[in-house]
Design a protein around this motif. Structure first.
Motif, PDB file in Angstrom:
ATOM      1  N   ASN A 188       0.790  -1.229   0.000  1.00  0.00           N
ATOM      2  CA  ASN A 188       0.000   0.000   0.000  1.00  0.00           C
ATOM      3  C   ASN A 188       0.823   1.281   0.000  1.00  0.00           C
ATOM      4  OD1 ASN A 188      -2.282  -1.636   0.155  1.00  0.00           O
ATOM      5  ND2 ASN A 188      -2.388  -1.518   2.377  1.00  0.00           N
ATOM      6  N   TYR A 189       2.086   1.179   0.379  1.00  0.00           N
ATOM      7  CA  TYR A 189       2.925   2.378   0.465  1.00  0.00           C
ATOM      8  C   TYR A 189       4.249   2.153  -0.259  1.00  0.00           C
ATOM      9  CZ  TYR A 189      -0.452   3.494   4.115  1.00  0.00           C
ATOM     10  OH  TYR A 189      -1.620   3.739   4.804  1.00  0.00           O
ATOM     11  N   GLY A 190       4.155   1.562  -1.444  1.00  0.00           N
ATOM     12  CA  GLY A 190       5.351   1.187  -2.189  1.00  0.00           C
ATOM     13  C   GLY A 190       6.168   2.340  -2.711  1.00  0.00           C
ATOM     14  N   ASN A 191       5.610   3.546  -2.729  1.00  0.00           N
ATOM     15  CA  ASN A 191       6.370   4.698  -3.229  1.00  0.00           C
ATOM     16  C   ASN A 191       6.824   5.612  -2.093  1.00  0.00           C
ATOM     17  OD1 ASN A 191       3.839   5.631  -2.525  1.00  0.00           O
ATOM     18  ND2 ASN A 191       3.663   7.058  -4.239  1.00  0.00           N
ATOM     19  N   THR A 192       6.907   5.045  -0.878  1.00  0.00           N
ATOM     20  CA  THR A 192       7.387   5.834   0.254  1.00  0.00           C
ATOM     21  C   THR A 192       8.826   5.453   0.604  1.00  0.00           C
ATOM     22  OG1 THR A 192       6.706   4.267   1.981  1.00  0.00           O
ATOM     23  CG2 THR A 192       5.036   5.820   1.178  1.00  0.00           C
ATOM     24  N   ASN A 193       9.386   6.213   1.513  1.00  0.00           N
ATOM     25  CA  ASN A 193      10.765   5.959   1.934  1.00  0.00           C
ATOM     26  C   ASN A 193      10.902   4.731   2.825  1.00  0.00           C
ATOM     27  OD1 ASN A 193      11.646   8.294   0.621  1.00  0.00           O
ATOM     28  ND2 ASN A 193      11.279   9.578   2.403  1.00  0.00           N
ATOM     29  N   GLN A 194       9.779   4.139   3.184  1.00  0.00           N
ATOM     30  CA  GLN A 194       9.806   3.029   4.136  1.00  0.00           C
ATOM     31  C   GLN A 194       9.915   1.655   3.466  1.00  0.00           C
ATOM     32  OE1 GLN A 194       9.884   3.892   7.325  1.00  0.00           O
ATOM     33  NE2 GLN A 194       9.483   6.051   6.888  1.00  0.00           N
ATOM     34  N   VAL A 195       9.717   1.599   2.148  1.00  0.00           N
ATOM     35  CA  VAL A 195       9.569   0.299   1.497  1.00  0.00           C
ATOM     36  C   VAL A 195      10.866  -0.522   1.498  1.00  0.00           C
ATOM     37  CG1 VAL A 195      10.063   1.089  -0.858  1.00  0.00           C
ATOM     38  CG2 VAL A 195       8.522  -0.861  -0.481  1.00  0.00           C
ATOM     39  N   GLU A 196      12.007   0.126   1.415  1.00  0.00           N
ATOM     40  CA  GLU A 196      13.268  -0.622   1.421  1.00  0.00           C
ATOM     41  C   GLU A 196      13.425  -1.406   2.726  1.00  0.00           C
ATOM     42  OE1 GLU A 196      16.793   1.586   0.222  1.00  0.00           O
ATOM     43  OE2 GLU A 196      15.482   3.139  -0.598  1.00  0.00           O
ATOM     44  N   GLU A 197      13.225  -0.723   3.831  1.00  0.00           N
ATOM     45  CA  GLU A 197      13.337  -1.411   5.116  1.00  0.00           C
ATOM     46  C   GLU A 197      12.259  -2.473   5.263  1.00  0.00           C
ATOM     47  OE1 GLU A 197      13.231  -0.714   9.961  1.00  0.00           O
ATOM     48  OE2 GLU A 197      13.113   1.034   8.626  1.00  0.00           O
ATOM     49  N   ALA A 198      11.051  -2.193   4.766  1.00  0.00           N
ATOM     50  CA  ALA A 198       9.966  -3.170   4.869  1.00  0.00           C
ATOM     51  C   ALA A 198      10.342  -4.480   4.191  1.00  0.00           C
ATOM     52  CB  ALA A 198       8.688  -2.602   4.261  1.00  0.00           C
ATOM     53  N   ALA A 220      11.822 -11.831  -1.138  1.00  0.00           N
ATOM     54  CA  ALA A 220      11.855 -10.461  -0.630  1.00  0.00           C
ATOM     55  C   ALA A 220      13.216  -9.831  -0.908  1.00  0.00           C
ATOM     56  CB  ALA A 220      11.551 -10.444   0.864  1.00  0.00           C
ATOM     57  N   ALA A 221      14.279 -10.601  -0.720  1.00  0.00           N
ATOM     58  CA  ALA A 221      15.620 -10.092  -0.986  1.00  0.00           C
ATOM     59  C   ALA A 221      15.820  -9.818  -2.472  1.00  0.00           C
ATOM     60  CB  ALA A 221      16.661 -11.089  -0.485  1.00  0.00           C
ATOM     61  N   ALA A 222      15.297 -10.695  -3.321  1.00  0.00           N
ATOM     62  CA  ALA A 222      15.439 -10.510  -4.764  1.00  0.00           C
ATOM     63  C   ALA A 222      14.715  -9.248  -5.231  1.00  0.00           C
ATOM     64  CB  ALA A 222      14.901 -11.732  -5.501  1.00  0.00           C
ATOM     65  N   VAL A 223      13.495  -9.042  -4.733  1.00  0.00           N
ATOM     66  CA  VAL A 223      12.726  -7.847  -5.102  1.00  0.00           C
ATOM     67  C   VAL A 223      13.427  -6.598  -4.587  1.00  0.00           C
ATOM     68  CG1 VAL A 223      10.560  -6.607  -4.692  1.00  0.00           C
ATOM     69  CG2 VAL A 223      10.515  -9.045  -5.259  1.00  0.00           C
ATOM     70  N   LEU A 224      13.969  -6.678  -3.387  1.00  0.00           N
ATOM     71  CA  LEU A 224      14.711  -5.552  -2.827  1.00  0.00           C
ATOM     72  C   LEU A 224      15.916  -5.228  -3.697  1.00  0.00           C
ATOM     73  CD1 LEU A 224      15.286  -3.517  -0.577  1.00  0.00           C
ATOM     74  CD2 LEU A 224      16.312  -5.377   0.756  1.00  0.00           C
ATOM     75  N   GLY A 225      16.656  -6.249  -4.116  1.00  0.00           N
ATOM     76  CA  GLY A 225      17.832  -6.043  -4.944  1.00  0.00           C
ATOM     77  C   GLY A 225      17.509  -5.500  -6.321  1.00  0.00           C
ATOM     78  N   ASP A 278      21.540  -0.656  -4.594  1.00  0.00           N
ATOM     79  CA  ASP A 278      22.587   0.014  -3.830  1.00  0.00           C
ATOM     80  C   ASP A 278      22.180   0.277  -2.376  1.00  0.00           C
ATOM     81  OD1 ASP A 278      24.216   0.155  -6.116  1.00  0.00           O
ATOM     82  OD2 ASP A 278      23.174   1.969  -6.781  1.00  0.00           O
ATOM     83  N   SER A 279      21.033  -0.235  -1.997  1.00  0.00           N
ATOM     84  CA  SER A 279      20.525   0.020  -0.655  1.00  0.00           C
ATOM     85  C   SER A 279      21.306  -0.742   0.404  1.00  0.00           C
ATOM     86  CB  SER A 279      19.045  -0.379  -0.583  1.00  0.00           C
ATOM     87  OG  SER A 279      18.587  -0.409   0.745  1.00  0.00           O
ATOM     88  N   LYS A 280      21.537  -0.122   1.532  1.00  0.00           N
ATOM     89  CA  LYS A 280      22.184  -0.817   2.645  1.00  0.00           C
ATOM     90  C   LYS A 280      21.283  -1.935   3.161  1.00  0.00           C
ATOM     91  CE  LYS A 280      20.617   1.818   6.688  1.00  0.00           C
ATOM     92  NZ  LYS A 280      20.167   0.637   7.458  1.00  0.00           N
ATOM     93  N   TRP A 281      19.975  -1.763   2.986  1.00  0.00           N
ATOM     94  CA  TRP A 281      19.045  -2.810   3.412  1.00  0.00           C
ATOM     95  C   TRP A 281      19.224  -4.064   2.564  1.00  0.00           C
ATOM     96  CZ3 TRP A 281      17.121  -2.253   7.967  1.00  0.00           C
ATOM     97  CH2 TRP A 281      16.842  -0.991   8.479  1.00  0.00           C
ATOM     98  N   TYR A 282      19.520  -3.863   1.279  1.00  0.00           N
ATOM     99  CA  TYR A 282      19.770  -5.032   0.422  1.00  0.00           C
ATOM    100  C   TYR A 282      21.072  -5.706   0.824  1.00  0.00           C
ATOM    101  CZ  TYR A 282      20.820  -7.933  -3.615  1.00  0.00           C
ATOM    102  OH  TYR A 282      21.139  -9.006  -4.419  1.00  0.00           O
TER     103      TYR A 282
END
Length: 280
Positions: free
Chosen positions: A204-214, A234-239, A244-248
């Protein structure tokens, strides 16, 4: 007969005024500015309000505009005064009053030339009340609703761009609240409850700053439960979306420690949600 009635009315008015003045003189605590005694024409009151605004005396300006509203409702001067009353209350930080006055204007004059501006002021008044994510986010939801009306009802107005920005901010706050609760459950190893919160953010909030951590938290929660395929997805979608995210980097390291690597299961809800994240 008419002259007699006129004389009687004038006499009654004089008696009433004298009684009121006597009462005021006997009670020094009474503020006559609050008794609604202003009798200046609405145009004069309006100009006085503008002059007070220019001088930085917003409280007095607000009082002038409120006087016009009370004494000349449903007139052009009353309409203009409602606009300025909404503005001065917003600038004074009296946000609830600004919302109430603005909504009354919009109910009375929904198609007027100033309706876009007043709707925008209502949205700003809600936005000013948005608290940090540890508190209830009702003002954020109200901000989104009010600013969406600016966009929907006045798409060509000059306020649309900032209305969109305020919506993005409010949505980020709502997502942040979901993340806060999700982390609470995750810390207590209540993984299913945590996953539900993180899923809400991704879907529901895929275009917010929170999605990477989610997404990273989903990796963490699914991995802890032993649901490896979902953790890998989840890791593949994040990548794919945030390489370049630290969460990835953290998620990749977590999977690697268990002999796993990011791998997308296209039948997963995470994969379907991930398609909407591209370009976010």
């Amino acid at each position: 007969m008419r002259n007699t009635v006129r004389v009687a009315l004038v006499s009654l008015a004089l008696v009433s005024t004298a009684s009121l003045i006597t009462s005021c003189q006997s009670d020094p605590d009474i503020d006559i500015t609050k008794l609604g005694l202003a009798t200046d024409p609405p145009e004069q009151l309006y100009n006085q309000g503008l002059a007070n605004m220019k001088a930085g005396n917003l409280a007095e300006a607000s009082r002038k505009f409120d006087s016009i509203d009370k004494q000349n409702p449903f007139t052009e001067w009353g309409r203009k005064a409602l606009v300025m009353s909404t503005f001065t209350k917003y600038r004074l930080g009296r946000n609830d009053e600004a919302v109430a006055t603005g909504n009354r204007y919009l109910k009375q004059y929904p198609s007027s030339e100033d309706s876009a501006y007043v709707q925008y002021l209502v949205g700003l008044s809600y936005a000013k009340q948005i608290p940090d994510v540890t508190q209830d986010q009702k003002p954020a939801r109200n901000t989104i609703e009010a600013m969406q009306k600016v966009i929907d009802n006045h798409p060509k107005s000059e306020y649309v761009e900032d209305a969109q920005a305020k919506i993005r901010y409010a949505r980020d706050q709502l997502a942040g609240k979901e993340m806060q609760v999700g982390r609470y459950y995750l810390e207590r190893k209540e993984y299913l409850a945590a996953i539900q919160r993180f899923r809400t953010v991704v879907e529901n909030y895929g275009n917010t700053n929170q999605v990477e951590e989610a997404l990273a938290r989903l990796v963490e929660a699914y991995y802890a439960m032993g649901v490896q395929e979902e953790a890998q997805t989840a890791a593949a979608v994040l990548g794919q979306n945030y390489p370049d995210s630290k969460w990835y980097a953290d998620s990749f390291k977590l999977l690697q420690g268990g002999g796993l690597e990011p791998r997308e299961n296209r039948g997963s809800w995470i994969s379907r949600a991930g398609k909407k994240l591209i370009g976010a």
